[in-house]
Scaffold this active site. Structure first.
Site, mmCIF file in Angstrom:
data_model
loop_
_atom_site.group_PDB
_atom_site.id
_atom_site.type_symbol
_atom_site.label_atom_id
_atom_site.label_comp_id
_atom_site.label_asym_id
_atom_site.label_seq_id
_atom_site.Cartn_x
_atom_site.Cartn_y
_atom_site.Cartn_z
ATOM 1 N N PHE A 149 44.192 10.415 -26.400
ATOM 2 C CA PHE A 149 43.696 10.333 -25.017
ATOM 3 C C PHE A 149 43.119 8.985 -24.665
ATOM 4 O O PHE A 149 43.017 8.636 -23.497
ATOM 5 C CB PHE A 149 42.631 11.421 -24.781
ATOM 6 C CG PHE A 149 41.264 11.067 -25.322
ATOM 7 C CD1 PHE A 149 40.402 10.261 -24.586
ATOM 8 C CD2 PHE A 149 40.844 11.509 -26.566
ATOM 9 C CE1 PHE A 149 39.153 9.903 -25.086
ATOM 10 C CE2 PHE A 149 39.603 11.156 -27.074
ATOM 11 C CZ PHE A 149 38.757 10.349 -26.332
ATOM 12 N N LYS A 173 55.222 12.456 -26.622
ATOM 13 C CA LYS A 173 54.311 13.585 -26.366
ATOM 14 C C LYS A 173 52.915 12.969 -26.204
ATOM 15 O O LYS A 173 52.206 12.739 -27.181
ATOM 16 C CB LYS A 173 54.356 14.559 -27.554
ATOM 17 C CG LYS A 173 53.962 15.994 -27.250
ATOM 18 C CD LYS A 173 52.596 16.198 -26.671
ATOM 19 C CE LYS A 173 51.455 16.093 -27.626
ATOM 20 N NZ LYS A 173 50.121 16.147 -26.948
ATOM 21 N N GLU A 176 47.249 15.512 -23.718
ATOM 22 C CA GLU A 176 47.152 16.487 -22.622
ATOM 23 C C GLU A 176 45.910 16.235 -21.758
ATOM 24 O O GLU A 176 45.759 16.839 -20.705
ATOM 25 C CB GLU A 176 47.149 17.917 -23.190
ATOM 26 C CG GLU A 176 45.982 18.272 -24.119
ATOM 27 C CD GLU A 176 46.131 17.767 -25.562
ATOM 28 O OE1 GLU A 176 46.870 16.789 -25.805
ATOM 29 O OE2 GLU A 176 45.468 18.353 -26.444
ATOM 30 N N SER A 226 43.494 11.254 -34.374
ATOM 31 C CA SER A 226 42.428 11.420 -35.366
ATOM 32 C C SER A 226 43.024 11.576 -36.771
ATOM 33 O O SER A 226 44.183 11.980 -36.937
ATOM 34 C CB SER A 226 41.591 12.650 -35.000
ATOM 35 O OG SER A 226 42.427 13.779 -34.960
ATOM 36 N N CYS A 281 39.491 3.077 -30.908
ATOM 37 C CA CYS A 281 39.635 3.095 -32.366
ATOM 38 C C CYS A 281 39.177 1.776 -32.972
ATOM 39 O O CYS A 281 38.956 1.690 -34.168
ATOM 40 C CB CYS A 281 41.082 3.345 -32.738
ATOM 41 S SG CYS A 281 42.133 2.082 -32.050
ATOM 42 N N GLU A 383 33.363 9.644 -37.922
ATOM 43 C CA GLU A 383 33.696 8.982 -36.665
ATOM 44 C C GLU A 383 33.066 9.786 -35.516
ATOM 45 O O GLU A 383 33.321 10.984 -35.387
ATOM 46 C CB GLU A 383 35.212 8.929 -36.484
ATOM 47 C CG GLU A 383 35.617 8.220 -35.205
ATOM 48 C CD GLU A 383 37.126 8.214 -34.960
ATOM 49 O OE1 GLU A 383 37.768 9.272 -35.116
ATOM 50 O OE2 GLU A 383 37.654 7.139 -34.620
HETATM 51 P P1 NAD Z 1 43.791 13.883 -31.587
HETATM 52 O O1 NAD Z 1 44.141 13.704 -33.008
HETATM 53 O O2 NAD Z 1 42.971 15.054 -31.192
HETATM 54 O O3 NAD Z 1 45.130 13.978 -30.695
HETATM 55 C C1 NAD Z 1 46.171 13.045 -30.816
HETATM 56 C C2 NAD Z 1 47.484 13.722 -30.443
HETATM 57 O O4 NAD Z 1 47.755 14.777 -31.382
HETATM 58 C C3 NAD Z 1 47.479 14.349 -29.055
HETATM 59 O O5 NAD Z 1 48.737 14.109 -28.459
HETATM 60 C C4 NAD Z 1 47.242 15.822 -29.346
HETATM 61 O O6 NAD Z 1 47.850 16.660 -28.385
HETATM 62 C C5 NAD Z 1 47.888 16.016 -30.701
HETATM 63 N N1 NAD Z 1 47.209 17.036 -31.522
HETATM 64 C C6 NAD Z 1 45.888 17.341 -31.519
HETATM 65 N N2 NAD Z 1 45.630 18.297 -32.418
HETATM 66 C C7 NAD Z 1 46.792 18.615 -33.014
HETATM 67 C C8 NAD Z 1 47.179 19.525 -34.037
HETATM 68 N N3 NAD Z 1 46.288 20.301 -34.632
HETATM 69 N N4 NAD Z 1 48.463 19.583 -34.405
HETATM 70 C C9 NAD Z 1 49.388 18.774 -33.822
HETATM 71 N N5 NAD Z 1 49.085 17.898 -32.837
HETATM 72 C C10 NAD Z 1 47.812 17.801 -32.436
HETATM 73 O O7 NAD Z 1 43.107 12.515 -31.093
HETATM 74 P P2 NAD Z 1 42.411 12.215 -29.698
HETATM 75 O O8 NAD Z 1 41.115 12.940 -29.642
HETATM 76 O O9 NAD Z 1 43.378 12.365 -28.596
HETATM 77 O O10 NAD Z 1 42.152 10.644 -29.871
HETATM 78 C C11 NAD Z 1 41.022 10.108 -30.504
HETATM 79 C C12 NAD Z 1 41.326 9.767 -31.948
HETATM 80 O O11 NAD Z 1 42.410 8.850 -32.009
HETATM 81 C C13 NAD Z 1 40.164 9.066 -32.632
HETATM 82 O O12 NAD Z 1 40.053 9.580 -33.933
HETATM 83 C C14 NAD Z 1 40.595 7.607 -32.681
HETATM 84 O O13 NAD Z 1 40.041 6.842 -33.712
HETATM 85 C C15 NAD Z 1 42.059 7.761 -32.861
HETATM 86 N N6 NAD Z 1 42.780 6.558 -32.458
HETATM 87 C C16 NAD Z 1 43.247 5.759 -33.454
HETATM 88 C C17 NAD Z 1 43.897 4.591 -33.130
HETATM 89 C C18 NAD Z 1 44.417 3.681 -34.194
HETATM 90 O O14 NAD Z 1 45.102 2.760 -33.867
HETATM 91 N N7 NAD Z 1 44.139 3.913 -35.453
HETATM 92 C C19 NAD Z 1 44.102 4.244 -31.780
HETATM 93 C C20 NAD Z 1 43.616 5.104 -30.788
HETATM 94 C C21 NAD Z 1 42.953 6.265 -31.151
#
Ligand code: NAD
Length: 499
Positions: A149, A173, A176, A226, A281, A383
């Site tokens: 997000f 994808k 959301e 994450s 991040c 985090e």
């Molecule tokens: P998230 O892991 O909750 O979601 C990321 C994606 O995975 C979304 O599209 C979501 O719909 C999907 N998703 C969520 N739960 C899932 C599951 N159980 N099974 C399959 N798909 C699933 O992350 P977020 O809250 O949207 O974003 C924040 C996180 O992203 C933080 O941890 C941040 O550090 C990380 N991030 C990392 C970088 C990097 O470059 N390392 C860059 C941006 C964000």
């Protein structure tokens, strides 16, 4: 339901009212729209469209693909205001930050415009008598991107411009939580002349992600999000024979040395810790101050700066920081601040008391500063992903570096110092993927590559830049001889050796 964002498959908008999820404006707390959660069948339609488009796109000359990228970049720039406004409405970040994220994404499209140069391959003439050999970098087929997000425009652009420029077809994808910006961009790609099916977008949740992970037609997956989900994506995707790069969470440390320009370091820390409400991040969430005097000065100056930080809706250009993305995330971050107090850290600035006039239902948390945080505390280990900066006190550069190396994450880090030797030692030895020297957010430009070490990245290759050409192509090496002069070769039964 009319105000529901659907999908974009095979060049057309696809409505889907079956399983809508709510989307809120985080500054007001008001429900503004819904977004469709794709079924397995809908995701399979997108994969089928991408697979059908692959043959012709793969054979489209790279220079022609680049021309579409040029048009796409122009359209993106013409529509920048609308895209940034959509990001602020759904994510909450202040408008110039939304514009900044968008600009960094467009830089990857810029880079992708140079794809013919990057796909030239390698050629060796006369590797044997009359024999030439070359390596070709061929696209993989259907590839997918799953994004978080916090950068709804930029992070998808880390993936699809280069994947598509390399000749692949793509299924995105996105998150959301803020689905509008990626959808605007999908439509612009069509307007730029991209053939139907080359870029598809499905909104959804775990059902959509699992379909992408398990479908044998999907050759590779790029994920950013994450760490627990990144690990799941990597293990499931690779077990299914796919190429996977999965970028995860972070806890980025900034080391402040006693000889640093402290005023500059403090102002850099303010932006890096509280910009985008800490939902980056690459955000700095830990400041490791070397020496008690350094720590006392940094904490006092941070406290003074925090008092002047303006928090409010991202649409008001005088604000520095907007709300957190959802009420659930607000509760999580606030819970960490409560925990830090219980764990015994010294809460120097408490953002929990903040109320923004006329936006009482928004998810606003003011900047929080903890001093005297120690490595055994959960607020240090985990985090938080919010406007919470932890100050840890260290006795030496070595001790500061040991802390960083011992942490499970290794995304970004930086050091503030005037000592070139200390800076060089830090950059050479620290176990982190992206390092800044007096630069708090060392996010690589589009022609380098982005990625962390340790549990911040699962896989071998970073995102965008030169690594993306490697990730989105497969090497093929061809060795060729054309018999000449009517000379008939004798059969050779020994392994072809030195000629
Ligand atoms: P998230 O892991 O909750 O979601 C990321 C994606 O995975 C979304 O599209 C979501 O719909 C999907 N998703 C969520 N739960 C899932 C599951 N159980 N099974 C399959 N798909 C699933 O992350 P977020 O809250 O949207 O974003 C924040 C996180 O992203 C933080 O941890 C941040 O550090 C990380 N991030 C990392 C970088 C990097 O470059 N390392 C860059 C941006 C964000």
């Amino acid at each position: 339901m009319s105000n529901t964002i659907g999908h974009f498959i095979n060049g057309v908008d696809v409505a889907d009212d079956n399983r809508p999820a709510p989307v809120y404006n985080p500054a007001t707390g008001v429900l503004t729209k819904h977004v469709a959660m794709a079924s397995k069948a809908t995701v399979e339609d997108a994969i089928a469209a991408a697979e059908a488009a692959f043959g012709a796109w793969r054979d489209t000359p790279p220079a022609k693909r680049a021309r579409i990228m040029f048009r796409f970049k122009q359209l993106l720039e013409e529509n920048a205001d609308e895209i940034a406004a959509a990001i602020t409405d759904e994510h909450g970040k202040v408008l110039d930050d939304a514009m900044g994220e968008f600009g960094r994404g467009v830089e990857v499209v810029d880079y992708a415009c140079g794809i013919p140069e990057m796909l030239k391959g390698e050629f060796s003439r006369n590797v044997g008598p009359g024999i030439d050999s070359w390596s070709d970098f061929q696209p993989l087929g259907v590839v997918a991107g799953i994004t978080p997000f916090n950068f709804p425009a930029m992070v998808p652009m880390w993936m699809y411009p280069m994947a598509i420029a390399c000749g692949n077809t793509f299924v995105l994808k996105p998150s959301e939580k803020d689905p509008t910006a990626p959808m605007i961009v999908a439509r612009l790609f069509r307007e730029a002349g991209l053939p139907d099916g080359v870029f598809n977008l499905v909104n959804g949740d775990k059902e959509a992600v699992d379909t992408l992970l398990n479908d044998p037609r999907v050759q590779a997956i790029s994920f950013v999000g994450s760490t627990p989900v990144a690990e799941y994506i990597y293990s499931t995707g690779t077990a299914n024979g796919k190429r996977v790069q999965a970028l995860g969470g972070a806890k980025n440390h900034a080391v402040v040395m006693p000889d640093a320009d402290i005023d500059n370091a403090v102002s850099a820390l303010m932006g890096a810790a509280f910009g985008s409400c800490g939902e980056r991040c690459m955000a700095i969430s830990v400041a490791v101050c070397v020496g008690e005097e350094t720590a006392d000065t940094v904490v006092a100056k941070l406290k003074a700066e925090i008092a002047n930080l303006r928090v409010g809706p991202g649409t008001d250009l005088s604000n520095h920081m907007g709300p957190l993305v959802t009420d659930v995330h607000y509760d999580k971050v606030k819970g960490y601040v409560d925990l830090g107090v219980e764990e015994g850290a010294d809460l120097v600035a408490d953002g929990r008391k903040l109320v923004v006039d006329d936006y009482e239902k928004g998810y606003f948390l003011g900047p929080c500063l903890f001093d005297k945080v120690t490595a055994d505390m959960r607020i240090y280990q985990e985090e938080i992903f919010g406007p919470v900066l932890c100050v840890v006190r260290a006795e030496s550069e070595e001790q500061a570096m040991q802390l960083i190396d011992d942490h499970e994450y290794g995304n970004g880090t930086c050091i503030f110092t005037r000592d070139g030797e200390a800076a060089r030692y830090f950059a050479d030895n620290i176990k982190v993927g992206m390092v800044g020297i007096n630069v708090p957010l060392p996010v690589p430009v589009a022609y380098h590559s982005f990625g962390g070490w340790k549990r911040s990245l699962f896989g071998d290759l970073f995102a965008y830049g030169p690594d993306s050409v490697r990730f989105y192509t497969r090497r093929k090496t061809i060795t060729q001889r054309w018999p000449s002069g009517g000379v008939r070769e004798k059969a050779q039964f020994a392994f072809p050796g030195r000629q």
